[in-house]
Design an enzyme around this catalytic site. Structure first.
Site, PDB file in Angstrom:
ATOM      1  N   TYR A 263      -0.634  -9.981  -9.896  1.00  0.00           N
ATOM      2  CA  TYR A 263       0.446  -9.041  -9.558  1.00  0.00           C
ATOM      3  C   TYR A 263       1.408  -8.909 -10.734  1.00  0.00           C
ATOM      4  O   TYR A 263       1.814  -7.801 -11.108  1.00  0.00           O
ATOM      5  CB  TYR A 263       1.174  -9.548  -8.304  1.00  0.00           C
ATOM      6  CG  TYR A 263       2.247  -8.630  -7.766  1.00  0.00           C
ATOM      7  CD1 TYR A 263       1.928  -7.562  -6.933  1.00  0.00           C
ATOM      8  CD2 TYR A 263       3.593  -8.852  -8.063  1.00  0.00           C
ATOM      9  CE1 TYR A 263       2.921  -6.730  -6.421  1.00  0.00           C
ATOM     10  CE2 TYR A 263       4.589  -8.036  -7.554  1.00  0.00           C
ATOM     11  CZ  TYR A 263       4.245  -6.965  -6.727  1.00  0.00           C
ATOM     12  OH  TYR A 263       5.234  -6.149  -6.227  1.00  0.00           O
TER      13      TYR A 263
ATOM     14  N   ALA B 219       3.126   6.134   0.972  1.00  0.00           N
ATOM     15  CA  ALA B 219       4.357   6.729   1.513  1.00  0.00           C
ATOM     16  C   ALA B 219       4.687   6.309   2.939  1.00  0.00           C
ATOM     17  O   ALA B 219       5.791   6.564   3.401  1.00  0.00           O
ATOM     18  CB  ALA B 219       4.235   8.254   1.461  1.00  0.00           C
TER      19      ALA B 219
ATOM     20  N   ALA C  77       0.799  -9.415 -13.884  1.00  0.00           N
ATOM     21  CA  ALA C  77       0.124  -8.692 -14.972  1.00  0.00           C
ATOM     22  C   ALA C  77       0.073  -7.199 -14.676  1.00  0.00           C
ATOM     23  O   ALA C  77       0.320  -6.361 -15.557  1.00  0.00           O
ATOM     24  CB  ALA C  77      -1.291  -9.241 -15.170  1.00  0.00           C
TER      25      ALA C  77
ATOM     26  N   VAL D 193      -5.427   4.894  -3.762  1.00  0.00           N
ATOM     27  CA  VAL D 193      -4.974   5.466  -5.040  1.00  0.00           C
ATOM     28  C   VAL D 193      -5.864   5.082  -6.219  1.00  0.00           C
ATOM     29  O   VAL D 193      -5.846   5.762  -7.250  1.00  0.00           O
ATOM     30  CB  VAL D 193      -3.513   5.061  -5.385  1.00  0.00           C
ATOM     31  CG1 VAL D 193      -2.518   5.753  -4.493  1.00  0.00           C
ATOM     32  CG2 VAL D 193      -3.331   3.543  -5.370  1.00  0.00           C
TER      33      VAL D 193
ATOM     34  N   LYS E 295       2.140  -5.464 -12.781  1.00  0.00           N
ATOM     35  CA  LYS E 295       3.478  -4.862 -12.854  1.00  0.00           C
ATOM     36  C   LYS E 295       3.991  -4.831 -14.298  1.00  0.00           C
ATOM     37  O   LYS E 295       4.689  -3.880 -14.696  1.00  0.00           O
ATOM     38  CB  LYS E 295       4.448  -5.610 -11.939  1.00  0.00           C
ATOM     39  CG  LYS E 295       4.135  -5.429 -10.450  1.00  0.00           C
ATOM     40  CD  LYS E 295       4.119  -3.962 -10.025  1.00  0.00           C
ATOM     41  CE  LYS E 295       4.184  -3.776  -8.518  1.00  0.00           C
ATOM     42  NZ  LYS E 295       4.134  -2.369  -8.124  1.00  0.00           N
TER      43      LYS E 295
HETATM   44  P1  NAD Z   1       4.515  -2.116   1.949  1.00  0.00           P
HETATM   45  O1  NAD Z   1       3.308  -2.974   2.134  1.00  0.00           O
HETATM   46  O2  NAD Z   1       5.623  -2.273   2.915  1.00  0.00           O
HETATM   47  O3  NAD Z   1       4.081  -0.587   1.846  1.00  0.00           O
HETATM   48  C1  NAD Z   1       3.083  -0.217   0.917  1.00  0.00           C
HETATM   49  C2  NAD Z   1       2.415   1.071   1.358  1.00  0.00           C
HETATM   50  O4  NAD Z   1       1.391   1.357   0.388  1.00  0.00           O
HETATM   51  C3  NAD Z   1       1.714   0.938   2.721  1.00  0.00           C
HETATM   52  O5  NAD Z   1       1.978   2.080   3.504  1.00  0.00           O
HETATM   53  C4  NAD Z   1       0.244   0.831   2.345  1.00  0.00           C
HETATM   54  O6  NAD Z   1      -0.640   1.339   3.354  1.00  0.00           O
HETATM   55  C5  NAD Z   1       0.180   1.641   1.069  1.00  0.00           C
HETATM   56  N1  NAD Z   1      -0.944   1.256   0.210  1.00  0.00           N
HETATM   57  C6  NAD Z   1      -1.363   0.011  -0.089  1.00  0.00           C
HETATM   58  N2  NAD Z   1      -2.436   0.062  -0.883  1.00  0.00           N
HETATM   59  C7  NAD Z   1      -2.711   1.367  -1.078  1.00  0.00           C
HETATM   60  C8  NAD Z   1      -3.718   2.053  -1.796  1.00  0.00           C
HETATM   61  N3  NAD Z   1      -4.661   1.395  -2.480  1.00  0.00           N
HETATM   62  N4  NAD Z   1      -3.709   3.412  -1.791  1.00  0.00           N
HETATM   63  C9  NAD Z   1      -2.772   4.094  -1.083  1.00  0.00           C
HETATM   64  N5  NAD Z   1      -1.785   3.489  -0.387  1.00  0.00           N
HETATM   65  C10 NAD Z   1      -1.769   2.146  -0.377  1.00  0.00           C
HETATM   66  O7  NAD Z   1       5.044  -2.428   0.475  1.00  0.00           O
HETATM   67  P2  NAD Z   1       6.489  -2.168  -0.199  1.00  0.00           P
HETATM   68  O8  NAD Z   1       7.208  -3.443  -0.205  1.00  0.00           O
HETATM   69  O9  NAD Z   1       7.105  -0.950   0.333  1.00  0.00           O
HETATM   70  O10 NAD Z   1       5.981  -1.934  -1.702  1.00  0.00           O
HETATM   71  C11 NAD Z   1       6.009  -0.665  -2.343  1.00  0.00           C
HETATM   72  C12 NAD Z   1       5.916  -0.890  -3.847  1.00  0.00           C
HETATM   73  O11 NAD Z   1       7.046  -1.669  -4.270  1.00  0.00           O
HETATM   74  C13 NAD Z   1       4.675  -1.671  -4.277  1.00  0.00           C
HETATM   75  O12 NAD Z   1       4.199  -1.155  -5.498  1.00  0.00           O
HETATM   76  C14 NAD Z   1       5.213  -3.070  -4.465  1.00  0.00           C
HETATM   77  O13 NAD Z   1       4.431  -3.823  -5.353  1.00  0.00           O
HETATM   78  C15 NAD Z   1       6.594  -2.771  -5.017  1.00  0.00           C
HETATM   79  N6  NAD Z   1       7.547  -3.871  -4.902  1.00  0.00           N
HETATM   80  C16 NAD Z   1       7.862  -4.377  -3.667  1.00  0.00           C
HETATM   81  C17 NAD Z   1       8.771  -5.424  -3.598  1.00  0.00           C
HETATM   82  C18 NAD Z   1       9.155  -6.041  -2.280  1.00  0.00           C
HETATM   83  O14 NAD Z   1       9.775  -7.129  -2.295  1.00  0.00           O
HETATM   84  N7  NAD Z   1       8.880  -5.412  -1.129  1.00  0.00           N
HETATM   85  C19 NAD Z   1       9.344  -5.949  -4.772  1.00  0.00           C
HETATM   86  C20 NAD Z   1       8.993  -5.392  -5.993  1.00  0.00           C
HETATM   87  C21 NAD Z   1       8.091  -4.351  -6.049  1.00  0.00           C
END
Ligand code: NAD
Length: 241
Positions: free
Chosen positions: A147, A9, A149, A60, A151
């Site tokens: 990644y 979060a 796989a 998590v 997702k």
């Molecule tokens: P981010 O790195 O900016 O933020 C992710 C947050 O998750 C961070 O605060 C981090 O500390 C926390 N985190 C990481 N591993 C963790 C764990 N094992 N346990 C608890 N917290 C953990 O990433 P984002 O871009 O905001 O990504 C959020 C979600 O969206 C992810 O699942 C990512 O795969 C997905 N996503 C992101 C994009 C993109 O382009 N940014 C695209 C598609 C999907």
């Protein structure tokens, strides 16, 4: 009272989701890996807005993190499985640890939190779970086999869980973002962001707020007839069913 829980979060999409859900919520449970100035600022902001806030630190993918998050919790209206990581490696170079961690964080994390949520929500007879997938789970991406796989697994998990929980009044959906400007992507640098942007018909990356708006919709009563769906928020990067 509306209670919601968001994993990962503190930053990026997770932070934007918390802010969007806070508009309809009274109790926020925020998970992230560890304490950070970003998480502290978010907690201060929510408390100033009158939203009771609890922080649950931990990975998590560790069963005790979800157990701690749900300990003593009597009601949960919305769970957003958002925590995620990204690192590139060609399949010939990928280490067992890279594969293992990627699957653990995304799939074990989503399973562990969804299982706890399902126990509460089926008892309540209501609730919404939103899992954050990715367009790469639909398209696949070179050097991101792990990644992609993970997702793709989240998408299948979403559909299976939606079928299992529908009769209990619990909806389960996924949002599949395209490239989104968050710390995860910003750290890859401006050249990457320029090249990535060109991949999308809308010729840009999304914002965390654009992803969060769709998550908030799926979590809301406006989506009361929507379950088992994967909503792409991807600048047109995926257009098939
Ligand atoms: P981010 O790195 O900016 O933020 C992710 C947050 O998750 C961070 O605060 C981090 O500390 C926390 N985190 C990481 N591993 C963790 C764990 N094992 N346990 C608890 N917290 C953990 O990433 P984002 O871009 O905001 O990504 C959020 C979600 O969206 C992810 O699942 C990512 O795969 C997905 N996503 C992101 C994009 C993109 O382009 N940014 C695209 C598609 C999907």
């Amino acid at each position: 009272m509306k209670t919601f829980l968001v994993t990962g979060a503190a930053n990026g999409i997770g932070r934007a989701v918390v802010l969007a859900l806070a508009e309809q919520g009274d109790l926020a449970l925020l998970n992230d890996l560890g304490d950070s100035p970003a998480l502290a600022a978010l907690v201060t902001h929510l408390q100033a807005a009158g939203v009771e806030t609890r922080v649950v630190l931990g990975d998590v993918s560790a069963p005790e993190t979800a157990r701690n998050a749900f300990s003593g919790l009597e009601r949960l209206d919305v769970l957003v499985n958002n925590a995620g990581i990204l690192n590139e490696a060609p399949i010939t170079e990928m280490t067992f640890e890279q594969w293992d961690q990627m699957i653990r964080v995304h799939l074990y994390g989503s399973f562990l939190f969804a299982q706890q949520a399902a126990r509460l929500m089926t008892r309540q007879g209501s609730g919404a779970i939103v899992n954050i997938a990715s367009d790469l789970g639909q398209l696949g991406c070179a050097n991101l086999c792990h990644y992609s796989a993970a997702k793709g697994g989240i998408i299948a998990f979403t559909k299976a869980l939606a079928r299992e929980l529908a009769a209990h009044g619990v909806r389960v959906n996924a949002v599949a973002p395209g490239g989104t400007l968050t710390p995860m992507v910003e750290r890859l640098g401006p050249d990457y962001i320029r090249e990535e942007s060109a991949r999308y018909p809308l010729q840009r990356l999304g914002t965390a707020e654009e992803i969060a708006a769709t998550v908030a919709f799926l979590a809301s009563a406006q989506a009361s007839f929507t379950t088992g769906q994967v909503l792409g928020v991807n600048g047109g990067g995926v257009m098939n069913g």
